[in-house]
Design an enzyme around this catalytic site. Sequence first.
Site, mmCIF file in Angstrom:
data_model
loop_
_atom_site.group_PDB
_atom_site.id
_atom_site.type_symbol
_atom_site.label_atom_id
_atom_site.label_comp_id
_atom_site.label_asym_id
_atom_site.label_seq_id
_atom_site.Cartn_x
_atom_site.Cartn_y
_atom_site.Cartn_z
ATOM 1 N N GLU A 74 144.975 -42.103 17.559
ATOM 2 C CA GLU A 74 145.120 -42.376 16.164
ATOM 3 C C GLU A 74 145.426 -40.757 15.413
ATOM 4 O OE1 GLU A 74 142.848 -45.563 14.678
ATOM 5 O OE2 GLU A 74 142.543 -44.483 12.861
ATOM 6 N N ASP A 75 144.951 -39.997 15.721
ATOM 7 C CA ASP A 75 144.915 -38.579 15.012
ATOM 8 C C ASP A 75 145.451 -37.315 16.034
ATOM 9 O OD1 ASP A 75 143.839 -40.191 13.118
ATOM 10 O OD2 ASP A 75 141.527 -39.437 13.501
#
Length: 180
Positions: free
Chosen positions: A65-66
Amino acid sequence: MSTDLVRLARAADYAARQHIAQRRKGPRGEPYINHLTEVAALLAEATDGGDVVLVMAGLLHDTLEDTDTTYEDLEQRFGAEVAALVAEVTDDKSLPKEERKRLQIAKTPAKSWRAKLLKLADKTSNLRSLVQSPPSGWTEARLRDYVVWAAAVVQSCRGLNAAVEAAFDAAHDEASRQFG
Ligand code: ZN
């Protein structure tokens, strides 16, 4: 040779490198790896050190996600089980934030037990962090909304592990006292 301990150490090292420039949003500006090791420690303790896949996924749960990590990276480095578990707790970043939040509530009930424990540990860490160092610029209403939303996401994660559940409930009570 790839013992559990070696795999775990590699996952911690990789997570720290991938998240190297990220910090928590609050005034303490905690390095992001603190969130990941907190989640991993919660999961390791709650399962008596018996589930290396779960603890590795705890360390790696925000990489897709990051960071620029891909599913293939995870699969190649840490195996299909870990990669699939991380993917299971990853939001679709192409969707707007509110839709992603709604989907977390809608989709969590159908997830695997490991993904559910990971969600519980993740939200526990996030609530603790909210209490200790609320993100700068968040209004009381936004903080309150987060506390309510976190409880809604993990509603279906109960009955699997008393220790993680108790950790979540304690963090949630504390956050509710502070912002409720
Ligand atoms: Zn997280």
